[in-house]
Design an enzyme around this catalytic site. Structure first.
Site, PDB file in Angstrom:
ATOM      1  N   HIS A   1       7.197  25.160  -4.474  1.00  0.00           N
ATOM      2  CA  HIS A   1       6.049  24.310  -4.781  1.00  0.00           C
ATOM      3  C   HIS A   1       5.476  23.717  -3.487  1.00  0.00           C
ATOM      4  CE1 HIS A   1       4.224  21.319  -7.830  1.00  0.00           C
ATOM      5  NE2 HIS A   1       3.662  21.057  -6.663  1.00  0.00           N
TER       6      HIS A   1
ATOM      7  N   ALA B   1      -1.141  18.093  -6.041  1.00  0.00           N
ATOM      8  CA  ALA B   1       0.299  18.223  -6.256  1.00  0.00           C
ATOM      9  C   ALA B   1       0.614  18.907  -7.575  1.00  0.00           C
ATOM     10  CB  ALA B   1       0.959  16.846  -6.211  1.00  0.00           C
TER      11      ALA B   1
ATOM     12  N   ASP C   1       5.139  23.580 -20.355  1.00  0.00           N
ATOM     13  CA  ASP C   1       3.817  22.984 -20.135  1.00  0.00           C
ATOM     14  C   ASP C   1       3.132  23.527 -18.883  1.00  0.00           C
ATOM     15  OD1 ASP C   1       4.089  20.316 -17.923  1.00  0.00           O
ATOM     16  OD2 ASP C   1       5.854  21.421 -18.587  1.00  0.00           O
TER      17      ASP C   1
ATOM     18  N   ALA D   1      10.564  18.315 -17.910  1.00  0.00           N
ATOM     19  CA  ALA D   1       9.449  17.383 -17.676  1.00  0.00           C
ATOM     20  C   ALA D   1       8.155  17.929 -18.261  1.00  0.00           C
ATOM     21  CB  ALA D   1       9.275  17.122 -16.182  1.00  0.00           C
TER      22      ALA D   1
ATOM     23  N   LYS E   1      11.037  23.607  -6.499  1.00  0.00           N
ATOM     24  CA  LYS E   1      10.391  22.579  -5.683  1.00  0.00           C
ATOM     25  C   LYS E   1      10.134  23.013  -4.234  1.00  0.00           C
ATOM     26  CE  LYS E   1      10.389  20.292  -9.408  1.00  0.00           C
ATOM     27  NZ  LYS E   1       9.236  20.540 -10.293  1.00  0.00           N
TER      28      LYS E   1
ATOM     29  N   ARG F   1      11.053  30.396 -11.523  1.00  0.00           N
ATOM     30  CA  ARG F   1       9.793  30.792 -12.149  1.00  0.00           C
ATOM     31  C   ARG F   1       8.759  31.228 -11.107  1.00  0.00           C
ATOM     32  NH1 ARG F   1       9.594  25.027 -15.182  1.00  0.00           N
ATOM     33  NH2 ARG F   1      11.265  25.376 -16.680  1.00  0.00           N
TER      34      ARG F   1
ATOM     35  N   MET G   1       2.760  23.347 -10.328  1.00  0.00           N
ATOM     36  CA  MET G   1       3.849  22.858 -11.171  1.00  0.00           C
ATOM     37  C   MET G   1       4.470  23.976 -11.996  1.00  0.00           C
ATOM     38  SD  MET G   1       5.031  19.850 -10.954  1.00  0.00           S
ATOM     39  CE  MET G   1       5.807  19.706 -12.558  1.00  0.00           C
TER      40      MET G   1
ATOM     41  N   ASP H   1      11.617  23.774 -21.558  1.00  0.00           N
ATOM     42  CA  ASP H   1      11.428  23.134 -20.263  1.00  0.00           C
ATOM     43  C   ASP H   1      11.832  21.664 -20.400  1.00  0.00           C
ATOM     44  OD1 ASP H   1      10.347  22.779 -17.584  1.00  0.00           O
ATOM     45  OD2 ASP H   1       8.623  21.830 -18.542  1.00  0.00           O
TER      46      ASP H   1
END
Length: 275
Positions: A59, A48, A189, A17, A56, A163, A52, A15
């Site tokens: 999200h 927010a 993460d 970030a 986006k 994902r 994750m 990944d």
């Protein structure tokens, strides 16, 4: 030709970030807060962070589906947020993300050394992200300036489904010429990223402290008292449990030791699907 089970790893799919760059995964989460604020809807940093790892747009849709955020949207616009409203927020999110991505582009301490150790063991380095291609281009450029170049990059809008679907991880397998998904390890993460690796049939390594789950800067992480850090690791481990990661480690700096262990397990005939 007779099938032969792999006896060692061939690739790591990393990944971005919270894994290789941006300790604490601040770049995407803070921009979600700012994008919603421009529409007069308050979203906390903690809210927010919840979805994750997703693409986006998805999200933002997930945030808008949260009852408390949907109610704030209703108070501002006298209706619940539609997909068109999600797209409007997303279209504001994108330029903000590109504009501010450099503020959180530093490599995670130990990342370069860990990746070099993986390459020394013969692993190729694939990568994927919840960022769309237009943002990934900037992330990749900034990482190159800091000394990190992956062998392949797959953005979330370059596959039919991001994902937790396995498409991005499998696109790396194809591009890197890997002959068995069991010879790959997915490092992430977020729980959608671990589910992605699981769905792709790979070994999975969840990062507990460098990314979204802990949500602290490197300095804040290092300053945590040992008892508090142990509590956070336990909390984050429970959060990851439903995604069934094979390993939990603090940061990518610890990854080379995990690679050694996975190679030993492969040599014994173990497979990620059976674990």
């Amino acid at each position: 030709m007779q099938y032969q089970q792999p006896t060692h790893l061939q690739a790591a799919i990393l990944d971005w970030a919270g894994t290789v760059v941006d300790f604490g995964s601040f770049a995407p989460t803070q921009i979600f807060v700012e994008a919603f604020a421009e529409f007069g809807v308050a979203v906390s940093l903690e809210e927010a962070r919840g979805p994750m790892g997703m693409g986006k747009w998805d999200h933002i849709r997930t945030l808008c589906n949260l009852p408390q955020i949907a109610e704030r949207y209703r108070a501002a616009f006298d209706r619940l947020p539609s997909d068109d409203d999600v797209t409007a927020i997303y279209e504001r999110f994108m330029p903000l993300q590109i504009e501010k991505i450099a503020l959180h582009s530093a490599l995670i301490p130990g990342a370069l050394e860990a990746i070099a150790a993986l390459r020394d063991k013969g692993l190729k380095i694939g990568s994927c992200s919840g960022y769309p291609a237009v943002v990934m281009a900037k992330v990749v450029e900034l990482a190159r300036e800091n000394g990190y170049v992956a062998d392949h990059v797959v953005a979330t809008d370059e596959v039919p489904n991001g994902r937790p679907y396995p498409a991005q991880a499998l696109a790396n397998v194809i591009a890197l010429g890997i002959n068995d998904v069991a010879a790959c390890v997915k490092v992430d993460d977020t729980w959608p990223g671990i589910l992605e690796g699981r769905a792709a049939g790979m070994w999975t390594v969840a990062l507990t402290c460098s990314g979204n789950a802990l949500g602290l800067s490197y300095e804040q992480y290092k300053a945590l008292p040992s008892d508090r850090l142990a509590e956070e690791r336990a909390r984050i481990g429970k959060m990851f449990a439903p995604s069934r990661p094979h390993y939990l480690i603090d940061t990518i700096a610890e990854l080379p030791e995990v690679i050694e262990d996975i190679n030993a397990r492969l040599a014994r005939g173990e497979t990620p699907q059976a674990c």
